[in-house]
Design an enzyme around this catalytic site. Sequence first.
Site, PDB file in Angstrom:
ATOM      1  N   ARG A 121      10.592   4.382 -16.831  1.00  0.00           N
ATOM      2  CA  ARG A 121      11.687   5.125 -16.306  1.00  0.00           C
ATOM      3  C   ARG A 121      11.691   5.173 -14.683  1.00  0.00           C
ATOM      4  O   ARG A 121      12.685   5.291 -13.995  1.00  0.00           O
ATOM      5  CB  ARG A 121      11.456   6.954 -16.284  1.00  0.00           C
ATOM      6  CG  ARG A 121      11.863   7.120 -17.931  1.00  0.00           C
ATOM      7  CD  ARG A 121      11.869   8.509 -18.196  1.00  0.00           C
ATOM      8  NE  ARG A 121      12.340   8.700 -19.662  1.00  0.00           N
ATOM      9  CZ  ARG A 121      11.315   8.925 -20.764  1.00  0.00           C
ATOM     10  NH1 ARG A 121       9.964   8.912 -20.368  1.00  0.00           N
ATOM     11  NH2 ARG A 121      11.740   9.138 -21.907  1.00  0.00           N
ATOM     12  N   ASP A 128      -5.645 -13.294   0.502  1.00  0.00           N
ATOM     13  CA  ASP A 128      -6.244 -12.056   1.040  1.00  0.00           C
ATOM     14  C   ASP A 128      -7.853 -12.211   1.152  1.00  0.00           C
ATOM     15  O   ASP A 128      -8.792 -11.565   0.987  1.00  0.00           O
ATOM     16  CB  ASP A 128      -6.220 -11.100  -0.044  1.00  0.00           C
ATOM     17  CG  ASP A 128      -6.287  -9.683   0.629  1.00  0.00           C
ATOM     18  OD1 ASP A 128      -6.134  -9.453   1.824  1.00  0.00           O
ATOM     19  OD2 ASP A 128      -6.574  -8.663  -0.185  1.00  0.00           O
ATOM     20  N   HIS A 140       0.821  -1.165  -0.091  1.00  0.00           N
ATOM     21  CA  HIS A 140       0.068   0.097  -0.024  1.00  0.00           C
ATOM     22  C   HIS A 140       0.832   1.205   0.006  1.00  0.00           C
ATOM     23  O   HIS A 140       0.938   2.130   1.056  1.00  0.00           O
ATOM     24  CB  HIS A 140      -1.037  -0.088   1.255  1.00  0.00           C
ATOM     25  CG  HIS A 140      -1.986  -0.905   1.167  1.00  0.00           C
ATOM     26  ND1 HIS A 140      -3.359  -0.830   0.502  1.00  0.00           N
ATOM     27  CD2 HIS A 140      -2.078  -2.187   1.563  1.00  0.00           C
ATOM     28  CE1 HIS A 140      -4.093  -1.838   0.597  1.00  0.00           C
ATOM     29  NE2 HIS A 140      -3.232  -2.815   1.112  1.00  0.00           N
TER      30      HIS A 140
END
Length: 385
Positions: free
Chosen positions: A227, A275, A195
């Site tokens: 990048r 989860d 997160h």
Amino acid sequence: MTSKAIIAGRLFDGEEWHHDYAVLFSNGVIDALAPAAQLPADAEIVETVDLLAPGFIDLQVNGGGGVLLNDGPSADAIARICAAHARFGTTALLPTLITDTPAITKATLEAGRQAAANRVPGFIGLHLEGPHLSLARKGAHDPNLIRPMRQPDLDLILAYASDFETLLTTVAPENVTRDQVTAMADAGVVVSLGHSDTGYATAVDYARAGARMVTHLFNAMSPLGHREPGVVGAALDDGGLYAGLIADGFHVACASIAIALRAKAGPARIFLVTDAMSPIGTDLEGFTLNGRQIHRHGGRLTLDDGTLAGADIDMLSSVRFLHERIGLPLEEALRMASLYPAEAIGVTHRRGALKSGLVADFVTLTDALDMDSTWIGGHKVFAAS
């Protein structure tokens, strides 16, 4: 003491396959593996099965059997969650607290301490997912409860660090300092980055400080860019970072899973997590999380705005998904459900494979990969029949 034996047409020990083999166990521990034709004369054969494999280890389990840990953390709630997931082959798990108040966090740690004292089958510790996360990558976590880690928060975690086989916490560099990560890691806490919207360089730096995992790869983290590699890039490029993965077809696209598995630098691996939320093992159509309604439909759990809120999948279904949809060899899918999570939290001396001296945790399946039975510490805790 006489060993009990389970004979399998196919036995996967965590590394390789054996045919017409048996696992022998006593006092909750594996004594040996042996060809079925060479069992000791006094061995008690208790079952003959199609397929036998190490029990599944799930490091991120928010609920199950109609119980959500946040709703009322207690040793009984933990026991009910563990029992719900045992029906799907999970023999060791970390009940997971989603971002909540300091009072609920403390109550959860106390409940875990009691569950450990009660020797709840399948319970090996806790996962605190938050509240020290990034608001930018909050996912379904309540933004009103997300906050920086203060000294009392750190002291609380350190006070319980040695009470469990594993205490895992998910944090974001935005709200936790490098020194705090080091303090937790030095105390034996498994620190996972998640997160978080931080960049690649910071994520790698926090790994050097003691973080050893990334929570649910791809989800709620800065993506892999050409990048700026982000947290995803750090997880794949850093050989010391393990990464949990939700394999349900909703959280991560099949192509992305396949790419990540090919790209991951070792020795750390990608491993399965569910989860899972409270509906697992029930016909519930929804539930509430921090006062917000979560909807269950078509294999997804979502907030009103469509944000995914945990997953509606069990560990055996995750193994099947990797094998059948991603095309992973069955042995590798099984490793991702047992050996690799054991490595991630450093418990391979106790579990994660079928070897002499390890805990007698295993799952038996049919040749079609349907559930047969689940064994924890040498005791059958679930039988499909």
